[in-house]
Motif scaffolding. Structure first.
Motif, PDB file in Angstrom:
ATOM      1  N   SER A   9       0.842  -1.191   0.000  1.00 46.58           N
ATOM      2  CA  SER A   9       0.000   0.000   0.000  1.00 46.58           C
ATOM      3  C   SER A   9       0.878   1.241   0.000  1.00 46.58           C
ATOM      4  O   SER A   9       1.938   1.263   0.631  1.00 46.58           O
ATOM      5  CB  SER A   9      -0.917   0.024   1.224  1.00 46.58           C
ATOM      6  N   ASN A  10       0.410   2.264  -0.687  1.00 54.07           N
ATOM      7  CA  ASN A  10       1.081   3.561  -0.693  1.00 54.07           C
ATOM      8  C   ASN A  10       0.401   4.548   0.235  1.00 54.07           C
ATOM      9  O   ASN A  10       0.888   5.660   0.414  1.00 54.07           O
ATOM     10  CB  ASN A  10       1.128   4.122  -2.122  1.00 54.07           C
ATOM     11  N   ASP A  11      -0.735   4.158   0.806  1.00 54.21           N
ATOM     12  CA  ASP A  11      -1.477   5.023   1.720  1.00 54.21           C
ATOM     13  C   ASP A  11      -1.981   4.152   2.872  1.00 54.21           C
ATOM     14  O   ASP A  11      -3.105   3.640   2.844  1.00 54.21           O
ATOM     15  CB  ASP A  11      -2.637   5.696   0.992  1.00 54.21           C
ATOM     16  N   MET A  12      -1.141   3.969   3.860  1.00 56.07           N
ATOM     17  CA  MET A  12      -1.453   3.054   4.962  1.00 56.07           C
ATOM     18  C   MET A  12      -2.712   3.461   5.721  1.00 56.07           C
ATOM     19  O   MET A  12      -3.504   2.600   6.106  1.00 56.07           O
ATOM     20  CB  MET A  12      -0.269   2.951   5.920  1.00 56.07           C
ATOM     21  N   GLN A  13      -2.893   4.740   5.943  1.00 58.83           N
ATOM     22  CA  GLN A  13      -4.060   5.197   6.707  1.00 58.83           C
ATOM     23  C   GLN A  13      -5.353   4.845   5.962  1.00 58.83           C
ATOM     24  O   GLN A  13      -6.292   4.326   6.559  1.00 58.83           O
ATOM     25  CB  GLN A  13      -3.974   6.695   6.959  1.00 58.83           C
ATOM     26  N   ARG A  14      -5.399   5.106   4.680  1.00 53.08           N
ATOM     27  CA  ARG A  14      -6.591   4.796   3.879  1.00 53.08           C
ATOM     28  C   ARG A  14      -6.803   3.285   3.799  1.00 53.08           C
ATOM     29  O   ARG A  14      -7.920   2.792   3.969  1.00 53.08           O
ATOM     30  CB  ARG A  14      -6.433   5.400   2.487  1.00 53.08           C
ATOM     31  N   ALA A  15      -5.735   2.532   3.564  1.00 53.75           N
ATOM     32  CA  ALA A  15      -5.848   1.073   3.481  1.00 53.75           C
ATOM     33  C   ALA A  15      -6.293   0.492   4.826  1.00 53.75           C
ATOM     34  O   ALA A  15      -7.122  -0.417   4.868  1.00 53.75           O
ATOM     35  CB  ALA A  15      -4.522   0.464   3.047  1.00 53.75           C
ATOM     36  N   ALA A  16      -5.762   1.002   5.919  1.00 53.11           N
ATOM     37  CA  ALA A  16      -6.125   0.507   7.245  1.00 53.11           C
ATOM     38  C   ALA A  16      -7.607   0.731   7.526  1.00 53.11           C
ATOM     39  O   ALA A  16      -8.289  -0.169   8.031  1.00 53.11           O
ATOM     40  CB  ALA A  16      -5.270   1.176   8.315  1.00 53.11           C
ATOM     41  N   ALA A  17      -8.115   1.898   7.186  1.00 48.40           N
ATOM     42  CA  ALA A  17      -9.540   2.180   7.402  1.00 48.40           C
ATOM     43  C   ALA A  17     -10.404   1.237   6.564  1.00 48.40           C
ATOM     44  O   ALA A  17     -11.423   0.717   7.044  1.00 48.40           O
ATOM     45  CB  ALA A  17      -9.846   3.640   7.067  1.00 48.40           C
ATOM     46  N   PHE A  18      -9.999   0.987   5.316  1.00 52.45           N
ATOM     47  CA  PHE A  18     -10.728   0.078   4.435  1.00 52.45           C
ATOM     48  C   PHE A  18     -10.767  -1.330   5.030  1.00 52.45           C
ATOM     49  O   PHE A  18     -11.838  -1.928   5.170  1.00 52.45           O
ATOM     50  CB  PHE A  18     -10.054   0.064   3.055  1.00 52.45           C
ATOM     51  N   TYR A  19      -9.612  -1.878   5.388  1.00 51.16           N
ATOM     52  CA  TYR A  19      -9.561  -3.250   5.886  1.00 51.16           C
ATOM     53  C   TYR A  19     -10.131  -3.387   7.295  1.00 51.16           C
ATOM     54  O   TYR A  19     -10.734  -4.415   7.615  1.00 51.16           O
ATOM     55  CB  TYR A  19      -8.145  -3.812   5.785  1.00 51.16           C
ATOM     56  N   ASP A  20      -9.991  -2.375   8.152  1.00 45.83           N
ATOM     57  CA  ASP A  20     -10.635  -2.433   9.473  1.00 45.83           C
ATOM     58  C   ASP A  20     -12.135  -2.641   9.314  1.00 45.83           C
ATOM     59  O   ASP A  20     -12.739  -3.481   9.979  1.00 45.83           O
ATOM     60  CB  ASP A  20     -10.413  -1.136  10.253  1.00 45.83           C
ATOM     61  N   THR A  21     -12.729  -1.879   8.409  1.00 41.08           N
ATOM     62  CA  THR A  21     -14.172  -1.924   8.207  1.00 41.08           C
ATOM     63  C   THR A  21     -14.596  -3.188   7.481  1.00 41.08           C
ATOM     64  O   THR A  21     -15.515  -3.888   7.907  1.00 41.08           O
ATOM     65  CB  THR A  21     -14.627  -0.674   7.433  1.00 41.08           C
ATOM     66  N   LEU A  22     -13.930  -3.502   6.374  1.00 37.43           N
ATOM     67  CA  LEU A  22     -14.320  -4.653   5.569  1.00 37.43           C
ATOM     68  C   LEU A  22     -14.110  -5.972   6.309  1.00 37.43           C
ATOM     69  O   LEU A  22     -15.001  -6.822   6.356  1.00 37.43           O
ATOM     70  CB  LEU A  22     -13.546  -4.674   4.254  1.00 37.43           C
ATOM     71  N   LEU A  23     -12.952  -6.164   6.902  1.00 33.78           N
ATOM     72  CA  LEU A  23     -12.644  -7.452   7.522  1.00 33.78           C
ATOM     73  C   LEU A  23     -13.402  -7.693   8.822  1.00 33.78           C
ATOM     74  O   LEU A  23     -13.544  -8.843   9.250  1.00 33.78           O
ATOM     75  CB  LEU A  23     -11.136  -7.593   7.719  1.00 33.78           C
ATOM     76  N   ALA A  24     -13.930  -6.636   9.428  1.00 30.14           N
ATOM     77  CA  ALA A  24     -14.796  -6.820  10.597  1.00 30.14           C
ATOM     78  C   ALA A  24     -16.019  -7.653  10.213  1.00 30.14           C
ATOM     79  O   ALA A  24     -16.552  -8.398  11.047  1.00 30.14           O
ATOM     80  CB  ALA A  24     -15.214  -5.474  11.169  1.00 30.14           C
ATOM     81  N   ASP A  25     -16.453  -7.549   8.947  1.00 34.67           N
ATOM     82  CA  ASP A  25     -17.605  -8.329   8.471  1.00 34.67           C
ATOM     83  C   ASP A  25     -17.373  -9.828   8.575  1.00 34.67           C
ATOM     84  O   ASP A  25     -18.335 -10.597   8.654  1.00 34.67           O
ATOM     85  CB  ASP A  25     -17.912  -8.000   7.008  1.00 34.67           C
ATOM     86  N   ILE A  26     -16.118 -10.266   8.542  1.00 33.16           N
ATOM     87  CA  ILE A  26     -15.841 -11.706   8.617  1.00 33.16           C
ATOM     88  C   ILE A  26     -15.121 -12.066   9.922  1.00 33.16           C
ATOM     89  O   ILE A  26     -14.479 -13.100  10.020  1.00 33.16           O
ATOM     90  CB  ILE A  26     -15.075 -12.203   7.378  1.00 33.16           C
TER      91      ILE A  26
END
Length: 123
Positions: A9-26
């Motif tokens: 990732s080139n934008d850790m903050q944006r990627a972290a927010a995406f995966y925090d939210t998405l992966l919580a679903d599973i």
């Protein structure tokens, strides 16, 4: 057999927010963090997904032919995770559907362009 998968990732903050939210679903959560990356999983002894700044200091790029698949427990879970990914800004790479006799999956790209799949083998 697989311990973890790492995506750049080139934008850790944006990627972290995406995966925090998405992966919580599973049911996944952050298992560890450091200055160069973050790792999510459901348990330290099960497969994990990490996002990292490349070690060589160069820009992260998408690997042609590289894809990460998230196994979920039902077709409804595939539909839900795919829809949620699109809500979070993902690019659709293939709507949920049956591919073959038993494989039900959907495809999308994360905010850095990495290709992901959510799938189940349940009928």
């Amino acid at each position: 057999m697989i311990g973890y998968v790492t995506l750049g990732s080139n934008d850790m903050q944006r990627a972290a927010a995406f995966y925090d939210t998405l992966l919580a679903d599973i049911g996944a959560k952050r298992l560890w963090e450091m200055d160069r990356g973050i790792c999510w999983g459901t348990h330290p002894e099960r497969p994990q997904l990490a996002i990292m700044k490349p070690y060589n200091g160069e820009a992260a790029t998408v690997g042609n032919g590289v894809m990460v698949g998230f196994y979920v427990d039902s077709r409804a879970s595939v539909d839900k995770l795919h829809a949620h990914a699109l809500q979070l800004g993902s690019q659709d790479e293939g709507a949920p559907g049956l591919r073959g006799d038993d494989f039900y999956g959907a495809y999308f790209r994360d905010l850095d362009g990495n290709k992901l799949c959510c799938f189940t083998m349940a009928k």
